[in-house]
Enzyme design. Structure first.
Site, PDB file in Angstrom:
ATOM      1  N   LYS A 191      98.231  52.514   3.996  1.00 55.19           N
ATOM      2  CA  LYS A 191      97.577  51.977   3.355  1.00 55.19           C
ATOM      3  C   LYS A 191      95.707  52.333   3.516  1.00 55.19           C
ATOM      4  O   LYS A 191      95.894  53.107   4.010  1.00 55.19           O
ATOM      5  CB  LYS A 191      97.059  50.626   5.319  1.00 55.19           C
ATOM      6  CG  LYS A 191      98.383  50.220   5.333  1.00 55.19           C
ATOM      7  CD  LYS A 191      97.469  48.710   4.742  1.00 55.19           C
ATOM      8  CE  LYS A 191      97.684  47.587   5.536  1.00 55.19           C
ATOM      9  NZ  LYS A 191      97.447  46.120   4.890  1.00 55.19           N
ATOM     10  N   HIS A 217      91.604  29.506 -12.988  1.00 54.91           N
ATOM     11  CA  HIS A 217      92.349  28.529 -11.415  1.00 54.91           C
ATOM     12  C   HIS A 217      92.347  30.069 -10.723  1.00 54.91           C
ATOM     13  O   HIS A 217      94.125  30.152 -10.536  1.00 54.91           O
ATOM     14  CB  HIS A 217      93.504  27.335 -12.119  1.00 54.91           C
ATOM     15  CG  HIS A 217      92.921  26.453 -12.533  1.00 54.91           C
ATOM     16  ND1 HIS A 217      92.070  25.438 -11.777  1.00 54.91           N
ATOM     17  CD2 HIS A 217      92.502  26.437 -13.584  1.00 54.91           C
ATOM     18  CE1 HIS A 217      91.499  25.289 -12.761  1.00 54.91           C
ATOM     19  NE2 HIS A 217      91.391  25.463 -14.027  1.00 54.91           N
ATOM     20  N   SER A 228      95.049  52.597   7.828  1.00 53.60           N
ATOM     21  CA  SER A 228      95.182  51.708   9.534  1.00 53.60           C
ATOM     22  C   SER A 228      96.015  52.664   9.925  1.00 53.60           C
ATOM     23  O   SER A 228      96.694  53.861  10.395  1.00 53.60           O
ATOM     24  CB  SER A 228      96.665  50.613   8.672  1.00 53.60           C
ATOM     25  OG  SER A 228      97.758  50.359  10.134  1.00 53.60           O
ATOM     26  N   GLU A 239      85.257  43.647   1.873  1.00 54.53           N
ATOM     27  CA  GLU A 239      85.762  42.811   3.521  1.00 54.53           C
ATOM     28  C   GLU A 239      84.720  41.936   4.097  1.00 54.53           C
ATOM     29  O   GLU A 239      84.381  41.800   4.575  1.00 54.53           O
ATOM     30  CB  GLU A 239      87.311  42.785   4.256  1.00 54.53           C
ATOM     31  CG  GLU A 239      88.599  43.155   3.368  1.00 54.53           C
ATOM     32  CD  GLU A 239      89.938  43.048   4.239  1.00 54.53           C
ATOM     33  OE1 GLU A 239      89.200  43.062   5.211  1.00 54.53           O
ATOM     34  OE2 GLU A 239      90.666  43.186   3.442  1.00 54.53           O
TER      35      GLU A 239
END
Ligand code: ARG
Length: 472
Positions: free
Chosen positions: A283, A156, A277, A290
Site C-alpha cells: 500500500k 458523471h 499500511s 484524504e
C-alpha cells in the site's frame, strides 16, 4: 484569580464559574494584537492630553517589554488571568503601578476585544491569500507544462470528451483565484477600526478615533459604536471564504484520490506525501488528500457555529460572542495547514501522461467529434448521433476504440466516412479544434495562461492600501 472587576462584588467568583467564563486559554492567541492595540490607544490618549507624554512613554515602553518577553518565552501567559486583556494590564500595573492603571482610560474590553479579533483576522486574511497565491503558482507551472497532455474529461465520472491536463488544472486555478478575490473583498469591507467605541456608547473622553485607526492601518473608524462591539459579520464572511476554499481543496483531493487509485493510475504521489499500511506491504495511501478532504467538515462547522451564536443576540455586546474565537482559530489554522500541505503535494506529484492518454483513447471521448465529422459531410446531426451510437456499440462488442476500426468497418455503418476521418477524430484534433476562449485547445489555453500570468503579477494589497503592519 486575577480579574479586572472586583469592586462591585462581595463574594469571590466560584472556581467553576471562573473557569467557565475565562477565555485566556484561547484568546492568548492574539496577545500581540492586544498589545499593539493598547500602544495605539495610549499614544492617542497622550496626543489628546488625556495622559501625559511621560505616562504614555512609560506605558508604551513597558508594553514593548511585555511583548518581547512573551515572544521570548520568558513571561508565561497562565490561566491565573481571566483573559489576555487582564494578563497584559495586570503585568503592566505590576511593573508601573498607578501609571499602568491609566491604560484602560476611555476603553472597554468590548471595543478592545472587537479590535483584537479584527486585527488577528486581518492578518489571517493576508496569510491565507499568500498561501493561495503559492498554490496558483504551482498550478500555473503544471498548466504551462501540460497544454499537450491529453486526458479524458468527465461528466458523471464517465469519460466525456478529451481535454488536457492544463485545462483541468486551469479549472482549479479559476476557483482559487475567486477565493483570493473573496479575501480581498473581505479585507476591504472589514478594515475599519472599532477602538474608541467603548462598551457600547462611545466615551466622554475626547478620543481621536481617526488617529488610532490610522496608527493601526485601518481606513478609518467604524461609524456606530453599538455595531462596532456587536459586529462579527467579517468573521462570518471570512469563515464562509475559508469554507469555500476547503470545498475547492476537497473536490481537488477527491479527484487526486481517484487518479491515484490502482484503477486509474493517472498520478503518483511523492513518497513524502503518502503513507503505508501497517499490515499491507503493497500500500501507498493518499492520506494527505484524504485528511484535507476530511478536515473540510470542521471548517464548515466553525461557520455554522458562529452563524448560530450570532442569530439571536440583542445589541450590543453579549458574552455569547466570546464563542467567536476557538472554532474560528481552529478553522484558520486548519485552512492554512491544508493549503500549505496541498501545495506541496501537488508540486511533487507525478502525472502519468501515458495512462491519461490511453484512458482518453479508450473511452469513446471522440464520439462527439465523429458525429461532427458526419455533420460536416452533410449528415443531419440527429442521424449522425445515431450512426456513431451504432459504431460505439460495435466497438464495445469488439473491445476496440473508434480509431481502431478499419475504413471498411466504418463505411459498412455509414458510407460517408473517408480516410480523413482518422485525422478528424484523433485526440489532438478533438482537443485543438476547441479554440473558443476557455476551451482546452492548445492555442486557447496558451492565451488563458498568458492572462493568468498577468493576473499573478497584480497585487491587490497595494490597491487596498495594505500596510506592512497589517501583516504583523
Ligand atoms: N473575553 C471576552 C470576549 O472574548 C472579552 C470581552 C469581555 N467583555 C465583557 N463585557 N465581559 O468576548
Amino acid at each position: 484569580m486575577a480579574q479586572l472587576w472586583g469592586g462591585r462584588f462581595t463574594k469571590e467568583t466560584d472556581k467553576l464559574v471562573y473557569n467557565f467564563n475565562a477565555s485566556i486559554s484561547f484568546d492568548q492567541k492574539f496577545y500581540r494584537q492586544d498589545i499593539e492595540g493598547s500602544m495605539a490607544h495610549v499614544r492617542m490618549l497622550a496626543r489628546q492630553g488625556i495622559l501625559t507624554e511621560e505616562e504614555m512613554e512609560a506605558i508604551v515602553k513597558t508594553l514593548q517589554e511585555i511583548l518581547a518577553e512573551v515572544e521570548a518565552g520568558t513571561l508565561a501567559i497562565t490561566d491565573e488571568y481571566e483573559d489576555i486583556h487582564s494578563f497584559v494590564e495586570a503585568n503592566l500595573i505590576r511593573r508601573l503601578g498607578d501609571t499602568g492603571k491609566k491604560l484602560h482610560t476611555g476603553r472597554s474590553r468590548n471595543d478592545q476585544v472587537a479590535l483584537d479579533m479584527k486585527l488577528y483576522t486581518r492578518q489571517e486574511v493576508l496569510a491565507a491569500d499568500g498561501l493561495l497565491k503559492e498554490l496558483l503558482q504551482v498550478l500555473l507551472r503544471i498548466m504551462e507544462e501540460n497544454t499537450e497532455t491529453i486526458m479524458p474529461g468527465f461528466t458523471h465520472l464517465q469519460k466525456a470528451q478529451p481535454i488536457t491536463l492544463a485545462h483541468h488544472m486551469g479549472a482549479y486555478f479559476e476557483m482559487f483565484k475567486r477565493d483570493r478575490l473573496r479575501l480581498r473583498d473581505i479585507y476591504v469591507r472589514m478594515n475599519y477600526c472599532p477602538l474608541g467605541s467603548g462598551a457600547l456608547a462611545g466615551t466622554t473622553y475626547p478620543l481621536d478615533r481617526e488617529y488610532t485607526a490610522k496608527l493601526l492601518g485601518f481606513y478609518g473608524p467604524t461609524l456606530n459604536s453599538m455595531d462596532s462591539v456587536a459586529d462579527r459579520d467579517y468573521l462570518i464572511e471570512f469563515l464562509a471564504a475559508m469554507s469555500t476554499i476547503m470545498m475547492h481543496l476537497s473536490r481537488f483531493c477527491e479527484e487526486i484520490i481517484i487518479w491515484n487509485s490502482n484503477e486509474y493510475q493517472f498520478v503518483e504521489m511523492d513518497d513524502a506525501y503518502s503513507t503505508g499500511s501497517s499490515i499491507m506491504p503493497q500500500k501507498k495511501n493518499p492520506d494527505i488528500a484524504e485528511l484535507v478532504r476530511g478536515k473540510t467538515g470542521r471548517v464548515y462547522g466553525a461557520l455554522m457555529s458562529l452563524l448560530t451564536t450570532m442569530k439571536g443576540l440583542p445589541l450590543a455586546y453579549n458574552k455569547d460572542m466570546q464563542e467567536d474565537k476557538e472554532l474560528t482559530f481552529d478553522a484558520m489554522d486548519t485552512v492554512k495547514g491544508c493549503l500549505a500541505l496541498f501545495t506541496g503535494m501537488l508540486d511533487t506529484m507525478r502525472f502519468n501522461k501515458d495512462r491519461m492518454r490511453r484512458s482518453a483513447n479508450n473511452g469513446f471521448t471522440n464520439a462527439t467529434d465523429a458525429a461532427d465529422y458526419l455533420v460536416n459531410h452533410g449528415v443531419p446531426f440527429r442521424d449522425a448521433h445515431g450512426i456513431v451510437g451504432q459504431i460505439v456499440l460495435y466497438c464495445i462488442e469488439k473491445n476496440m476504440a473508434i480509431d481502431d476500426m478499419s475504413l471498411e468497418e466504418l463505411k459498412a455503418i455509414s458510407p460517408v466516412f473517408q480516410e480523413d476521418v482518422y485525422e478528424a477524430i484523433s485526440m489532438e484534433t478533438c482537443v485543438n479544434k476547441r479554440l473558443t476562449i476557455g476551451a482546452p485547445g492548445k492555442e486557447a489555453m496558451e492565451r488563458v495562461i498568458d492572462l493568468e500570468k498577468e493576473y499573478l503579477k497584480e497585487d491587490w494589497r497595494k490597491e487596498a492600501g495594505v500596510s506592512a503592519d497589517s501583516e504583523m
